[in-house]
Design an enzyme around this catalytic site. Structure first.
Site, short mmCIF file in Angstrom:
data_model
loop_
_atom_site.label_atom_id
_atom_site.label_comp_id
_atom_site.label_asym_id
_atom_site.label_seq_id
_atom_site.Cartn_x
_atom_site.Cartn_y
_atom_site.Cartn_z
N LYS A 134 3.73 -14.14 5.59
CA LYS A 134 4.06 -15.17 4.61
C LYS A 134 5.59 -15.17 4.48
O LYS A 134 6.16 -15.02 3.40
CB LYS A 134 3.37 -14.84 3.27
CG LYS A 134 3.40 -15.96 2.26
CD LYS A 134 2.32 -17.01 2.48
CE LYS A 134 2.54 -18.19 1.56
NZ LYS A 134 1.54 -19.25 1.71
N ASP A 187 -2.11 -17.90 5.03
CA ASP A 187 -3.17 -18.74 4.45
C ASP A 187 -3.72 -19.72 5.50
O ASP A 187 -4.94 -19.86 5.65
CB ASP A 187 -2.72 -19.45 3.16
CG ASP A 187 -1.27 -19.92 3.20
OD1 ASP A 187 -0.61 -19.74 4.24
OD2 ASP A 187 -0.81 -20.50 2.21
N ASP A 223 -5.73 -5.77 5.88
CA ASP A 223 -6.89 -5.27 5.16
C ASP A 223 -7.84 -6.42 4.84
O ASP A 223 -9.05 -6.37 5.11
CB ASP A 223 -6.43 -4.57 3.87
CG ASP A 223 -7.55 -3.82 3.18
OD1 ASP A 223 -8.63 -3.66 3.78
OD2 ASP A 223 -7.34 -3.38 2.03
N TYR A 258 0.82 -1.22 0.00
CA TYR A 258 0.00 0.00 0.00
C TYR A 258 0.85 1.26 0.00
O TYR A 258 0.33 2.37 0.10
CB TYR A 258 -0.93 0.02 1.22
CG TYR A 258 -2.07 -0.96 1.12
CD1 TYR A 258 -1.84 -2.28 0.72
CD2 TYR A 258 -3.37 -0.59 1.42
CE1 TYR A 258 -2.86 -3.19 0.62
CE2 TYR A 258 -4.41 -1.50 1.32
CZ TYR A 258 -4.15 -2.80 0.92
OH TYR A 258 -5.17 -3.70 0.83
MG MG Z 1 -10.47 -2.73 3.44
#
Ligand code: MG
Ligand code: NAI
Length: 366
Positions: free
Chosen positions: A192, A226, A250, A125
């Site tokens: 991860k 995951d 998010d 982001y």
């Molecule tokens: Mg969101």
């Protein structure tokens, strides 16, 4: 009671409806707030040439605390997210999202109680991107080739994923301090690191280092993202405070909202050392905007978080109790909750739900 001046950025889409509802509910608690309204979003571009006018940022700086509705971000092209820009400009490095079941809201479990702590400033982001065929993309592809780092297809667009030790340490420390302050037992880091050794790997390594300082006080473990998703859906009670790099946080936020009845009830906050901006997890919901169908609970519970933040604990508790009572009663629930509970009972509008909640808060105060 002290008077507070708070910046209100109503946003667009359902933000206009949920912000008005939020103001009405906060007023019902009797807390003395002066709202200073500020604009942001697409409508500002014509007027000010930017979706995030400087006076809006200044208003938040002046009042230190703001609450905002969602703001639409065009997908794929157009301006970058105002939400991301605001978090960056004001150094709101923490995204805090408590996930708490509300009985009657249609959650898959009745007793989810966990806290999402999401890094808010970097990762994918960061907004560092190179368009396909751009000179920057070509040079970066060449650089990776020359370094022996790997081959990237020449027709690629590229987004960079930076994860720093500084930001990782700040966010993990926030998660542990939050756990200590709120009597929570465990912090889990989701990542991860097995695949992205130098970004997620650094995040995990930093988390382990910080965790050592809290040994004996707060438990620590980690989960690969995951597997984490499966564990969360099957056994939400395995988790307490969960700390994430930006992107996974998010995604997990909406997943957690889904566990509790949906985006209509999921509150949140963006917090920095100096400023705090409270906002629901959901977006501007263009599919239902302007139709008086939105569930304002998420923004109302974000306001409760804001009231806690400014020391108005009683008003915050009144809102939470009022919300629980309205959901337990079940007569005045919005369409999203009727769907989540598979109920044929008629849904009420955003304004009718708000009125029922205001009435309940007034009853609790009487
Ligand atoms: Mg969101
Ligand atoms: P969204 O969260 O707006 O909507 C997803 C689905 O949930 C829709 O079906 C919507 O009707 C429903 N929904 C969301 N909030 C609801 C509520 N309060 N009551 C009842 N139903 C609700 O996500 P979407 O559609 O992906 O994004 C729409 C726009 O919002 C995009 O431009 C996106 O960039 C922006 N957005 C802004 C955010 C912010 O301002 N913080 C956060 C997330 C998205």
């Amino acid at each position: 009671m002290a008077k507070h001046t708070i910046t209100l950025i109503p946003g667009d889409g359902i933000g206009l409806e949920t912000s008005a509802a939020m103001q009405q509910v906060v007023a019902a608690t009797g807390v003395d707030i002066e709202w200073e309204t500020a604009e942001a979003g697409a409508a500002c571009i014509e007027k000010y040439g930017t979706p995030l006018p400087e006076q809006t940022v200044e208003a938040v700086r002046r009042n230190k605390v703001a609450i905002k509705g969602p703001i639409t971000t065009p997908v794929g092209s157009g301006f970058r997210s105002v939400n991301v820009a605001l978090r960056k400009t004001l150094e709101l490095y923490v995204c805090l999202r408590p996930v708490l079941s509300i009985p009657g809201a249609g959650g898959r479990y009745e007793d989810v109680d966990l806290v999402i702590v999401r890094e808010n400033s970097e990762d994918l982001y960061a907004g560092i991107e190179f368009e396909k065929d751009s000179e920057g993309a070509q040079r970066l592809i060449q650089f990776c080739e020359d370094e022996g780092a790997g081959t990237i297809r020449p027709d690629s667009g590229i987004s960079i994923k930076p994860i720093s030790e500084t930001a990782s340490e700040n966010i993990v420390r926030y998660a542990f301090d939050y756990a200590v302050k709120h009597g929570r037992k465990k912090v889990t880091a989701a990542h991860k690191a097995n695949i992205m050794k130098h970004s997620d790997g650094l995040f995990l390594q930093t988390a382990r280092k910080v965790a050592k300082e809290y040994e004996g006080q707060v438990e620590f473990n980690d989960n690969i993202i995951d597997a984490f998703c499966m564990n969360l859906v099957m056994n939400p009670d395995w988790f307490d405070v969960i700390v994430f790099p930006n992107l996974y946080g998010d995604i997990a936020s909406d997943l957690c909202a889904g566990l509790c009845g949906g985006l209509g009830i999921a509150p949140g906050a963006n917090i920095g050392k100096e400023y705090a901006v409270f906002e629901a997890v959901h977006g501007s919901a263009p599919d239902i905007a302007g139709k008086n169908l939105a569930n304002p609970t998420a923004q109302i519970l974000s306001a409760a978080m804001m009231l806690d933040h400014i020391g108005e604990l009683e008003a915050a508790a009144l809102i939470r109790q009022g919300v629980r009572n309205v959901y337990a009663d079940g007569t005045n629930l919005t369409a999203d909750i009727r769907r989540a509970t598979n109920s044929d009972a008629p849904a009420v509008s955003c304004t009718d739900f708000t009125q029922a909640l205001v009435d309940e808060i007034e009853r609790l105060r009487a």
